[in-house]
Motif scaffolding. Structure first.
Motif, mmCIF file in Angstrom:
data_model
loop_
_atom_site.group_PDB
_atom_site.id
_atom_site.type_symbol
_atom_site.label_atom_id
_atom_site.label_comp_id
_atom_site.label_asym_id
_atom_site.label_seq_id
_atom_site.Cartn_x
_atom_site.Cartn_y
_atom_site.Cartn_z
ATOM 1 N N ALA A 153 39.965 39.102 43.878
ATOM 2 C CA ALA A 153 38.996 40.132 43.457
ATOM 3 C C ALA A 153 38.884 41.229 44.520
ATOM 4 C CB ALA A 153 37.632 39.507 43.184
ATOM 5 N N ALA A 159 36.268 44.192 44.995
ATOM 6 C CA ALA A 159 34.914 43.634 44.912
ATOM 7 C C ALA A 159 34.626 42.736 46.120
ATOM 8 C CB ALA A 159 34.748 42.852 43.615
ATOM 9 N N ALA A 160 35.637 41.997 46.550
ATOM 10 C CA ALA A 160 35.444 41.097 47.693
ATOM 11 C C ALA A 160 35.179 41.901 48.971
ATOM 12 C CB ALA A 160 36.672 40.204 47.872
ATOM 13 N N GLN A 169 31.603 43.019 48.753
ATOM 14 C CA GLN A 169 30.662 41.907 48.998
ATOM 15 C C GLN A 169 30.654 41.521 50.470
ATOM 16 O OE1 GLN A 169 32.193 39.159 45.995
ATOM 17 N NE2 GLN A 169 30.266 39.314 44.885
ATOM 18 N N LYS A 196 26.851 39.123 47.916
ATOM 19 C CA LYS A 196 27.598 37.865 47.758
ATOM 20 C C LYS A 196 26.936 37.010 46.686
ATOM 21 C CE LYS A 196 30.278 37.568 51.893
ATOM 22 N NZ LYS A 196 30.259 37.325 53.324
ATOM 23 N N VAL A 251 29.502 41.921 40.665
ATOM 24 C CA VAL A 251 29.781 43.256 41.213
ATOM 25 C C VAL A 251 30.946 43.848 40.426
ATOM 26 C CG1 VAL A 251 30.643 44.505 43.244
ATOM 27 C CG2 VAL A 251 28.961 42.668 43.538
ATOM 28 N N THR A 258 37.999 46.485 39.390
ATOM 29 C CA THR A 258 37.951 45.031 39.418
ATOM 30 C C THR A 258 36.514 44.562 39.361
ATOM 31 O OG1 THR A 258 38.926 43.067 40.395
ATOM 32 C CG2 THR A 258 37.802 44.534 41.900
ATOM 33 N N SER A 283 33.899 41.177 40.485
ATOM 34 C CA SER A 283 33.791 39.942 41.267
ATOM 35 C C SER A 283 33.888 38.762 40.308
ATOM 36 C CB SER A 283 32.460 39.904 42.020
ATOM 37 O OG SER A 283 31.381 39.753 41.114
ATOM 38 N N TYR A 284 34.208 37.586 40.855
ATOM 39 C CA TYR A 284 34.345 36.417 39.974
ATOM 40 C C TYR A 284 33.039 36.142 39.233
ATOM 41 C CZ TYR A 284 39.167 35.466 41.117
ATOM 42 O OH TYR A 284 40.531 35.562 41.203
ATOM 43 N N GLU A 285 31.898 36.462 39.863
ATOM 44 C CA GLU A 285 30.603 36.279 39.192
ATOM 45 C C GLU A 285 30.523 37.176 37.959
ATOM 46 O OE1 GLU A 285 30.972 37.085 42.385
ATOM 47 O OE2 GLU A 285 30.276 35.339 43.521
#
Ligand code: TTP
Ligand code: MG
Length: 389
Positions: free
Chosen positions: A13, A16-17, A20, A27, A31, A45, A47-49
């Motif tokens: 990600a 986004a990473a 974060q 975090k 996002v 992109t 975030s995984y969330e």
């Protein structure tokens, strides 16, 4: 038999990473990097969330907002990701000079000549992952194998934060259960044709003879024959710097209809647009190349008033350029390339995009695409070939 040691690294990600990391309060939060959800842009992109809400790259930002209004929407900070990418590359170069970046967050490394100094390829891969985590506070997924095809497949299998090692002796075991869509060169159309033959997995595909595959798919057939057996001789090419981004397609059969060519241009626009965004760049000049059946080649270019990274802008310019070309002869190849690339953030120029005339032009372009290719065409996913990744 492959004796090379290839590592493929793909950051998780990525944009986004990085955001974060730099704003720890983000975090664990959804996002979305891509810009203001009211704008006509797309998601770079998530975030995984945020992905849990079904948000993914290339989705219109408005749609992402609909799916998760509480997500934090951030602009694309290309300069920042480029700087982080340089730091990652520095780590790679500690192990080998043979580094081939595919985009800001992805690279192949050939460490065949590095094992005496630095240990086995898997231990180099682990060390690279650990250093990216320790020094840059980011996670990467890595694949280790004897060639590029297998290494890239492997890095994707245990995302995020994964490491997958393909042992020389277990290549077939690794490949056989995978779906044909994962084989390099198998796009949507090829997959459909294979499904029609009841070919779903690599194991099924491997059951077809080379001559038969060639009859069906031409040179792609030979490629499929080899890849399904884990054979891929492509070298890791270091020192490639993209000054322009381009993609072209040679057709199986010559094309005469303008409308068919426009559909192909849409596909090309989506492909180069995606690569542009993956590089966190924008383009000012769009060029179209048309090659006729007698190899006569025509190129036309258009420079836009403002930088863009949007598929529909690229598509519209390409169609306008095509309109200038007479199609008396059948066409064997079409290509789009992007030049005058920049990572400037020219949002201060956005007053231009806000002018009424410009807006109308854009709305017409989007409508034209939708009229021709359906409501969903602008969501892009339909035309994206998974192997373009
Ligand atoms: P990817 O590696 O495809 O995606 P990712 O790193 O965000 O997520 P993961 O690898 O864990 O699945 O692309 C790398 C970066 O390129 C991504 O962070 C943002 C950018 N990008 C775009 O801007 N547009 C796109 O359509 C894609 C696919 C990526
Ligand atoms: Mg990635």
């Amino acid at each position: 038999m492959d004796t090379r040691k290839i590592i493929h690294v793909d950051m998780d990600a990525f944009y986004a990473a990085v955001e974060q990391r730099d704003r720890p309060e983000l975090k664990g939060q959804p996002v979305v990097v891509g810009g203001n959800p009211q704008s006509r842009g797309v998601v770079s992109t998530a975030s995984y969330e945020a992905r849990r809400f079904g948000i993914h790259s290339a989705m219109p930002l408005a749609e992402a907002y609909r799916r998760c209004p509480s997500a934090v929407f951030l602009p694309v900070n290309g300069a920042k990701y480029r700087a982080v990418s340089k730091e990652i590359h520095k780590i790679f170069f500690d192990y080998t000079p043979l580094v081939e970046p595919l985009s800001l967050d992805e690279a192949f490394l050939d460490v065949s000549g590095s094992t005496l100094l630095f240990g086995s390829a898997p231990s180099i891969a682990r060390e690279i992952k650990d250093r990216i985590a320790g020094e840059l506070d980011l996670t990467a997924s890595v694949g280790v194998a004897g060639n590029k095809f297998l290494a890239k497949l492997a890095s994707d299998l245990q995302k995020p934060n994964g490491i997958v090692i393909v042992d020389q002796g277990r290549v077939q075991e690794f490949l056989d259960p995978l779906l044909v869509e994962r084989v390099w060169g198998v796009g949507k159309k090829t997959a459909e044709r294979l499904h029609g033959l009841n070919i779903k997995s690599v194991r099924d595909l491997r059951g077809l003879e080379e001559g038969y595959l060639r009859g069906l798919f031409g040179s792609l057939g030979t490629q499929l024959y080899q890849l399904t057996r884990g054979i891929d001789e492509r070298p890791v090419e270091s020192g490639r710097e993209a000054k322009s981004i381009g993609r072209e397609i040679t057709f199986d059969a010559d094309v005469r209809e303008r409308q068919v060519l426009e559909t192909i241009l849409l596909k090309l626009a989506i492909s180069v647009g995606r690569r542009l965004r993956k590089e966190a760049l924008k383009a000012r000049t769009i060029s179209l190349k048309i090659r006729f059946h007698d190899f006569r080649t025509v190129t036309r270019a258009r420079t836009l008033a403002a930088l863009t990274d949007l598929d529909e802008d690229i598509y519209q310019a390409a169609c306008e350029l095509l309109a200038e070309i007479s199609l008396r002869d059948p066409v064997r190849l079409a290509g789009i390339s992007l030049h005058n690339l920049s990572d400037e953030d020219d949002t201060q120029l956005s007053w231009f995009g806000d002018s009424k005339k410009e807006k109308e032009k854009l709305a017409r372009a989007i409508d034209a695409v939708k009229d021709k290719f359906g409501e969903r065409s602008i969501t892009r996913a339909r035309l994206l070939e998974p192997k373009d990744k």
